[in-house]
Design a protein around this motif. Structure first.
Motif, short mmCIF file in Angstrom:
data_model
loop_
_atom_site.label_atom_id
_atom_site.label_comp_id
_atom_site.label_asym_id
_atom_site.label_seq_id
_atom_site.Cartn_x
_atom_site.Cartn_y
_atom_site.Cartn_z
N MET B 31 35.99 45.56 35.59
CA MET B 31 35.84 45.70 37.03
C MET B 31 37.18 45.55 37.73
N PHE B 33 38.89 46.06 41.77
CA PHE B 33 38.50 46.13 43.17
C PHE B 33 39.72 46.47 44.03
N GLU B 96 38.42 41.30 37.88
CA GLU B 96 37.56 40.17 37.58
C GLU B 96 37.62 39.90 36.09
N HIS B 100 34.69 35.17 35.94
CA HIS B 100 34.29 35.75 37.22
C HIS B 100 35.27 35.47 38.35
N GLN B 102 38.73 36.21 40.33
CA GLN B 102 39.48 37.45 40.53
C GLN B 102 40.97 37.16 40.62
#
Lengths: 113, 113
Positions: B31, B33, B96, B100, B102
């Motif tokens: 992931m 972002f 991530e 969990h 970031q």
């Protein structure tokens, strides 16, 4: 989506004084994270709280997660000039447990020597 | 932890042009972002970029304005298209990790004139 209110927006303290920032949610949170952003820098992860009533300490920093998992606080004891920056709480966004984050408005901490 | 680099670190662009921001991670991550942080403000999530699938955009952000690529597990790009002064901001990528939390890149400071 998930909303979180963070107060205060600004805090000015004398070096050696304590500092606390609070985050509040209207809904129960699966977890909450805290980040610090130094002036001109990027957010840096501090800690994650998951359990109801959890208290974690990192040297002069104490993090608490409320019993109802709707609020959290970050307390700094005897602030130092190195504590200057913006402190953000962050919670899962859109009902997810992890992944996307919604950040609080942040508390800008100024420490006067 | 993860080491994240972003290019460019800053740029000044003319309105109507486009800028592509690169984000490179030193390890494979699922992931990634992209956030926007306007001056003195909190972070706002633009989109989530997972390798092998289309990016997922948050409310208020559209693919035509912020196209994202995620060609592999260590790299992503965000393009800010047809820029206007309102796009002046800091753009941050984050990843991530397993716990969990970031980790953020150093950010790209964009000024549109």
């Amino acid at each position: 989506g998930q909303q979180v209110m963070q107060i205060p927006q600004y805090q000015h303290v004398q070096e050696g004084e304590d500092f606390t920032t609070y985050c509040n949610s209207s809904t129960t949170l699966s977890n909450i994270q805290w980040y610090k952003q130094r002036p001109g820098g990027h957010p840096v992860f501090l800690i994650q709280l998951v359990k109801s009533g959890e208290v974690k300490k990192q040297k002069r920093l104490t993090f608490q997660f409320g019993e109802a998992k709707k609020n959290s606080s970050l307390h700094i004891t005897a602030t130092q000039t190195t504590d200057v920056g913006t402190y953000f709480c962050a919670v899962p966004a859109g009902g997810t447990s992890y992944g996307k984050l919604t950040f609080g408005q942040g508390t800008i901490l100024t420490v006067h020597p | 932890s993860a080491v994240i680099s972003q290019k460019p670190s800053r740029d000044i662009c003319q309105r109507g042009t486009s800028l592509t921001i690169q984000c490179q991670v030193d390890s494979q991550v699922t992931m990634m972002f992209w956030y926007r942080q306007q001056p003195g403000q909190s972070l706002t999530l633009i989109a989530t970029a997972n390798q092998g699938s289309e990016a997922t955009y948050e409310s208020g952000f559209v693919i035509d304005k912020f196209p994202i690529s995620r060609p592999n597990l260590t790299f992503s790009t965000l393009t800010v298209s047809n820029m206007s002064p309102e796009d002046s901001s800091i753009y941050l990528c984050s990843v991530e990790l397993g716990g969990h939390e970031q980790y953020f890149g150093p950010g790209t400071r964009l000024t549109v004139t």
